[in-house]
Enzyme design. Structure first.
Site, PDB file in Angstrom:
ATOM      1  N   GLY A  67       0.794  -1.217   0.000  1.00  0.00           N
ATOM      2  CA  GLY A  67       0.000   0.000   0.000  1.00  0.00           C
ATOM      3  C   GLY A  67       0.828   1.268   0.000  1.00  0.00           C
ATOM      4  O   GLY A  67       1.971   1.299  -0.483  1.00  0.00           O
ATOM      5  N   SER A  68       0.256   2.316   0.575  1.00  0.00           N
ATOM      6  CA  SER A  68       0.806   3.671   0.445  1.00  0.00           C
ATOM      7  C   SER A  68       2.173   3.875   1.068  1.00  0.00           C
ATOM      8  O   SER A  68       2.787   4.931   0.869  1.00  0.00           O
ATOM      9  CB  SER A  68      -0.173   4.671   1.067  1.00  0.00           C
ATOM     10  OG  SER A  68      -1.426   4.596   0.432  1.00  0.00           O
ATOM     11  N   ALA A  69       2.674   2.909   1.826  1.00  0.00           N
ATOM     12  CA  ALA A  69       3.988   3.060   2.442  1.00  0.00           C
ATOM     13  C   ALA A  69       5.086   3.274   1.407  1.00  0.00           C
ATOM     14  O   ALA A  69       6.128   3.856   1.698  1.00  0.00           O
ATOM     15  CB  ALA A  69       4.317   1.837   3.300  1.00  0.00           C
ATOM     16  N   ILE A  70       4.843   2.843   0.158  1.00  0.00           N
ATOM     17  CA  ILE A  70       5.891   2.955  -0.866  1.00  0.00           C
ATOM     18  C   ILE A  70       5.786   4.255  -1.669  1.00  0.00           C
ATOM     19  O   ILE A  70       6.543   4.465  -2.624  1.00  0.00           O
ATOM     20  CB  ILE A  70       5.849   1.744  -1.819  1.00  0.00           C
ATOM     21  CG1 ILE A  70       4.521   1.669  -2.593  1.00  0.00           C
ATOM     22  CG2 ILE A  70       6.040   0.453  -1.057  1.00  0.00           C
ATOM     23  CD1 ILE A  70       4.552   2.291  -3.957  1.00  0.00           C
ATOM     24  N   LYS A  71       4.884   5.156  -1.315  1.00  0.00           N
ATOM     25  CA  LYS A  71       4.655   6.367  -2.109  1.00  0.00           C
ATOM     26  C   LYS A  71       5.867   7.293  -2.142  1.00  0.00           C
ATOM     27  O   LYS A  71       6.002   8.108  -3.071  1.00  0.00           O
ATOM     28  CB  LYS A  71       3.428   7.117  -1.599  1.00  0.00           C
ATOM     29  CG  LYS A  71       2.112   6.438  -1.970  1.00  0.00           C
ATOM     30  CD  LYS A  71       0.906   7.171  -1.402  1.00  0.00           C
ATOM     31  CE  LYS A  71      -0.397   6.485  -1.833  1.00  0.00           C
ATOM     32  NZ  LYS A  71      -1.583   7.109  -1.203  1.00  0.00           N
TER      33      LYS A  71
END
Length: 701
Positions: free
Chosen positions: A394-398
């Site tokens: 999810g968004s942790a890699i943004k």
């Protein structure tokens, strides 16, 4: 007067002994004389040499095992040691016959008790037939066809013995308890190689057993009283899945590596590391075997033994992990996961994982995991899930998505505002962020990270892929867009093996780039941009956030800080090998790019926007940077049935670095397949991991 005439020579009677017989007797006489002369020569001239040959001995080298090296934490505390224990040993002489071992095994049953749990029927029969009288009796019952081949030659002993075993089996009723004891001892003794030492009993040996065996050693050739060791774990099961396991003497060398280990000088019954650190550093931990020179006489009995090399105890591993912090992380993970469990949120969850790493060196500071058995509800240590389980994070890699946009040139540190309008594709639900449509008209990169905008990341991907987009129509993008975006992610370690010094690391999972019709999977590409498509390991997330925290160096994670020699008395010696931090690659990007992402992660904690995802952590001082993540995931209703219905779940993740101004720790957390993310378990665990690290290391500013 009568005159007698003499017979002529020709008329005389011939000799009754033929000439050929006389000649044969003469030849025999000559040969006999020659034999006498040769015997005399050998007796007089060579007698001393032959006597020396009779009295000669054969010298052989015998090796012995040494204690295994220890594993210690970063402060020198023992995580894995060796516990010495008394043992009864047996060294097999040359060409010892089964009947001798049979007699000795029977005698030993008077002095000690051994386990018979693993005694098979074949073991019992082998012992039974090692009695010469029984073997002779049963051999006599064999039909001739079981002893003699069709050509009249005698069959090999092994074949005859196998036939004897089959015959005995037909009426064999087993041994009594005392005979089983002797059979178990006989099995160990007969399984030893010539001049090798095995343990007849090396666990729960009593003082009385030692005393009785010691008293009768003179009548027990090869038997001795010695010591053995076993792995000791002062901290219980903590980190056991990382440390790995060592085989028992009975298990010996693992089948998958037996040829290689034998070539390195191992014996088949040697104990070796079979998993993880114990296996990865087997050559270091094993040490060097002792060597003794044994003199064997003409009767194959050992005459003397002298030590050539006492052996070198295995070297110690000094880890990067501080056991105090490791224990705190394990306890915090278990506590938070139990909170989720108590609310029924873990119905489809397989566990939870956390890792902490020094972003400047790659040294692992803590690694913890909990596996959850969905059927029994039991929780077990699974720290290895950090390196061998993959999840859609999810968004942790943004942060990597924003860095990709900057590196691609579609945004700059001073010009990075994009419209926050949803994406409408044909045949696909609207692609938007968690917050309501219209909440923001436009966002810059830092704000997009703070509120975790999916829309912003999708627009970045569209710019990079030169998208031709009209709402509610088919969108096309450059054919290399998947390769391009994944290439940026790879530079931070996402989707790449990190190179950590543990076997079994997974590389990640990439989703397909085309749909079922062979067309470019544009919708999936948009999902990839905000972390809802490809799957990564948690150690990859730790490497990725460390690369951002340190300004662009992708560090190789490692657990072993140094390898230290040790004396046979247990004293610590010199450091043999010190791990040097390894930069796997450097991202060619200016500091200003990293500052954009770092400031966005700072705002996740300290920003003022109501949609910020980790403002609950702003009271922690010194402050730090974070990026939370929530991904849509799926789990089977029945984990053991691949055809059972899939249930939609949520995977909650988090990456962070602290302190913000001088990062000393980077963390990565994942709670996969939760029913809901309303408990914010990722931030609860992050709070404990950071505050515990600060307290333990006296970090106040």
């Amino acid at each position: 007067m009568k005159i007698i005439k003499r017979k002529s020579k020709q008329n005389r009677e011939k000799s009754h002994i033929p000439f050929r017989l006389n000649f044969l007797l003469f030849v025999v006489f000559v040969l006999f004389a020659a034999l006498i002369m040769q015997l005399g020569r050998l007796q007089v001239m060579e007698g001393a040499n032959f006597q020396a040959m009779v009295n000669s001995t054969d010298k052989k080298i015998v090796t012995g095992n040494v204690p295994r090296g220890m594993i210690l934490d970063a402060k020198g505390r023992v995580l894995v040691g060796n516990s010495a224990k008394p043992a009864i040993t047996y060294t097999k002489n040359m060409n010892v016959l089964a009947d001798k071992m049979y007699t000795e095994a029977n005698q030993l049953t008077k002095y000690l008790t051994v386990s018979t749990d693993k005694l098979t029927e074949r073991d019992q029969i082998d012992y039974y037939l090692s009695n010469p009288r029984q073997l002779k009796k049963w051999n006599a019952k064999l039909p001739k066809s079981a002893k003699v081949a069709s050509d009249g030659s005698e069959l090999p002993e092994k074949e005859i013995y196998q036939s004897t075993i089959k015959l005995v089996k037909k009426s064999f009723k087993g041994l009594n308890d005392q005979q089983k004891q002797a059979a178990a001892i006989f099995k160990i003794m007969s399984g030893a190689y010539q001049l090798s030492t095995v343990y007849i009993k090396n666990s729960d040996v009593t003082d009385q057993e030692i005393a009785q065996v010691s008293e009768h050693l003179t009548s027990l050739p090869g038997v001795n009283v010695g010591t053995d060791w076993e792995r000791a774990y002062p901290n219980g099961n903590s980190m056991r899945s990382i440390i790995g396991h060592v085989s028992t003497e009975e298990q010996g060398l693992p089948e998958d590596g037996i040829n290689s280990l034998l070539a390195q000088g191992y014996s088949r019954n040697d104990r070796v590391g079979t998993s993880y650190l114990e296996k990865q550093y087997e050559g270091v931990l094993h040490g060097s075997k002792s060597q003794s020179q044994v003199e064997v006489g003409a009767n194959n009995q050992i005459l003397s033994s002298s030590v050539l090399f006492k052996g070198q105890k295995g070297s110690n591993l000094n880890l990067t992990i501080d056991q105090a912090y490791q224990t705190q992380v394990e306890a915090a993970l278990k506590k938070v996961y139990n909170q989720a469990k108590s609310t029924g949120t873990t119905q489809y969850s397989d566990g939870a994982y956390a890792v902490a790493m020094n972003p400047k060196t790659g040294a692992i500071l803590a690694m913890a995991g909990e596996s959850n058995d969905r059927q029994s509800g039991e929780i077990a240590d699974d720290a290895l899930g950090v390196i061998n389980h993959t999840f859609v994070m999810g968004s942790a890699i943004k942060g990597a998505t924003v860095m990709g946009g900057l590196m691609d040139g579609v945004i700059t540190p001073t010009n990075n505002t994009l419209p926050d309008t949803p994406i409408y594709l044909t045949g696909t639900p609207v692609k938007k962020s968690v917050y309501p449509v219209g909440t923001f008209g436009a966002l810059d990169a830092e704000s997009a990270l703070e509120v975790s905008s999916n829309i912003y990341m999708m627009h970045l991907a569209m710019l990079e892929g030169h998208a031709k987009y009209v709402p509610n129509q088919t969108m096309t993008m450059a054919p290399d867009i998947f390769t391009k975006m994944r290439g940026y992610f790879n530079q931070f370690g996402l989707g790449q093996k990190t190179g950590i010094d543990l076997p079994g690391e997974a590389s990640g999972i990439e989703g397909p780039t085309v749909n079922e019709y062979g067309e470019q999977a544009v919708g999936s590409l948009l999902d990839l941009s905000y972390g809802n498509y490809d799957a990564y390991t948690l150690i990859q997330l730790a490497q990725y956030i460390s690369t951002i925290a340190n300004g662009g160096q992708r560090m190789q994670p490692y657990l072993v800080d140094s390898i230290q020699q040790t004396g046979n008395d247990g004293s610590f010696g010199q450091i043999g090998t010190k791990t040097t931090p390894t930069v796997l690659s450097t991202i060619n990007a200016p500091e200003s790019y990293f500052n954009v992402v770092k400031k966005g992660m700072y705002n996740v904690v300290n920003g003022t926007n109501a949609w910020g995802t980790a403002h609950t952590l702003k009271d922690i001082k010194p402050t730090f940077g974070v990026k939370t993540g929530t991904a849509q995931s799926f789990a089977r209703q029945d984990p053991n049935d691949s055809t059972s219905k899939q249930v939609e779940t949520v995977t909650s993740s988090l990456v962070g670095f602290a302190p913000y101004d001088n990062p000393q720790i980077a963390i990565a957390i994942v709670f996969p397949n939760l029913n809901t993310d309303e408990g914010h378990y990722n931030t609860l665990l992050a709070r404990e991991m950071i505050t515990d690290y600060y307290k333990l290391n006296n970090i106040t500013k």
